[in-house]
Scaffold this active site. Structure first.
Site, short mmCIF file in Angstrom:
data_model
loop_
_atom_site.label_atom_id
_atom_site.label_comp_id
_atom_site.label_asym_id
_atom_site.label_seq_id
_atom_site.Cartn_x
_atom_site.Cartn_y
_atom_site.Cartn_z
N ASP A 144 0.81 -1.22 0.00
CA ASP A 144 0.00 0.00 0.00
C ASP A 144 0.84 1.27 0.00
O ASP A 144 0.32 2.35 -0.26
CB ASP A 144 -0.93 0.02 1.22
CG ASP A 144 -1.85 -1.18 1.29
OD1 ASP A 144 -2.24 -1.67 0.21
OD2 ASP A 144 -2.15 -1.65 2.41
N ARG A 179 -17.95 -0.53 -23.23
CA ARG A 179 -18.36 -0.57 -21.83
C ARG A 179 -17.47 0.31 -20.96
O ARG A 179 -16.37 0.72 -21.35
CB ARG A 179 -18.27 -2.00 -21.29
CG ARG A 179 -19.35 -2.94 -21.80
CD ARG A 179 -19.06 -4.36 -21.36
NE ARG A 179 -20.14 -5.26 -21.72
CZ ARG A 179 -20.02 -6.57 -21.84
NH1 ARG A 179 -18.84 -7.14 -21.65
NH2 ARG A 179 -21.06 -7.32 -22.16
N GLU A 239 -9.77 0.60 -2.90
CA GLU A 239 -10.75 -0.08 -2.05
C GLU A 239 -11.28 0.82 -0.93
O GLU A 239 -12.38 0.61 -0.43
CB GLU A 239 -10.14 -1.34 -1.44
CG GLU A 239 -8.94 -1.07 -0.53
CD GLU A 239 -8.28 -2.34 -0.03
OE1 GLU A 239 -8.81 -3.44 -0.33
OE2 GLU A 239 -7.25 -2.25 0.67
#
Length: 378
Positions: A144, A179, A239
């Site tokens: 991270d 898309r 996230e």
């Protein structure tokens, strides 16, 4: 100093084996020490029996430099009485029993000091063990990249490569089917992976925890692209990203605990509903933790491991090796615990991304109802 131990704690990351290899080779080649590997983090140190600790020689670390994971194993939970909940702060703390057991175990094994490799949780425990009399130094690890006092942690570069490769692959299928493809990446409360991978992969929208977003801003970006004949869009979402006025999304695990996740599915559903376009979601998850470490991560991990051994030789216990301006330095354990290094909203990379026309889902509307026109749309 005659014998040292090394352990890995918390989540795995590419480059852990490179650190272990550097610790073992530096300790043996430079100082003539013996090295013992402690399995499954601090759990292995206080576990009864001989399976928690094993000797590491040069043969044991042969060929592990390019391997992902950790040959010592790692856990991010406790089953041995290692931790307890602080009734005041609610944080997990090391029990007095664990501290006493660790000291006794190290004395029994004649291990003079430890190299601990891990993230915030491991360093927090390490600080408590150090204050209880355990000689140790730390090596920071997290994909991270959110530990303070160091510019980079090993594992981050490889995770960004993995996410960038996924974006490259999503481009072709998104363009073929007209898309919106939403890629959810890790990062906890920091948006480093999403930001770097999004820029490297040419994403159209990047959503990070540091900049709350609105679905309306994303729809404006998608509509502008469609007006220019670009009938697909790529969205990278960390996230821990949050909508304006909302909260982070959590998912229940098989153990009954909660973890960050689900924001990607929510974003895709909202876009399909409110932007009138097809959307699909890909969650990279633990793919970002696996695989062979990049060259950058191998070099950084090796430098960290070797310097940790030198710190032990100098008796500089309670320190953590970090990267500052390209140089390896040492800082006290408390400098890397209890807080996170997040992306500054004024980051030059954010500004660069905006110059290229990348949306962060937070652009203000003009009186005409259109979004801010930048970069690609100008």
């Amino acid at each position: 100093m005659r014998r040292i131990g090394v352990l890995t704690g918390g989540g795995d990351a590419p480059g852990l084996n490179a650190v272990i290899r550097a610790v073992v080779k530096s300790a043996i080649n430079v100082y003539g020490w013996e090295v013992y590997g402690i399995h499954d983090g601090f759990e292995g140190l206080i576990r009864e029996g001989a399976e928690g600790v094993s000797p590491l020689d040069l043969r044991a670390v042969r060929g592990i430099l390019p391997r992902g994971g950790t040959i010592l194993g790692t856990v991010n939970y406790s089953t041995t009485g290692l931790l307890q909940r602080d009734p005041v702060t609610g944080r997990s703390i090391v029990t007095e029993w664990a501290k006493e057991t660790a000291r006794a175990r190290l004395a029994e094994l004649q291990i003079d000091a430890l190299v601990i490799i891990g993230g915030d949780g491991t360093m927090t425990m390490g600080e408590q063990f150090y204050r209880a009399g355990v000689n140790l130094v730390g090596v920071p690890k997290t994909i991270d990249n959110d530990l303070p006092a160091t510019e980079y942690t090993f594992g981050f570069d490889t995770a960004v490569d993995t996410a960038t490769d996924a974006i490259d692959k999503l481009h072709t299928t998104a363009e073929s089917h007209h898309r919106v493809m939403v890629l959810e990446v890790m990062g906890r409360n920091a948006g480093w992976i999403a930001l770097y991978a999004g820029v490297a992969g040419g994403a159209d929208v990047i959503l990070i925890p540091e900049l709350p977003f609105t679905v309306e801003a994303m729809c404006r970006k998608i509509a502008r692209r469609r007006a220019l004949g670009r009938r697909f869009s790529i969205i990278v979402v960390a996230e821990g990203a949050v909508p304006v006025g909302g909260a982070q999304f959590y998912e229940a695990t098989s153990s009954g605990q909660e973890r960050l996740g689900g924001i990607g599915e929510w974003v895709a559903a909202e876009i399909s509903l409110r932007c009138n376009v097809q959307s699909r979601t890909v969650v990279l998850g633990h793919l970002q933790r696996g695989g062979s470490p990049s060259a950058f991560d191998r070099v950084l991990a090796t430098r960290f491991g070797a310097e940790a051994v030198h710190l032990l030789a100098d008796g500089r216990f309670g320190q953590v090796v970090t990267l500052e301006c390209g140089q390896i330095i040492a800082v006290p354990l408390e400098a890397v615990t209890g807080r996170q290094r997040t992306v500054p909203p004024e980051s030059s990379l954010i500004r660069t991304a905006q110059d290229l026309g990348i949306s962060f889902g937070n652009e203000a509307s003009r009186s005409t109802g259109e979004g801010v026109v930048t970069g690609e749309e100008a």
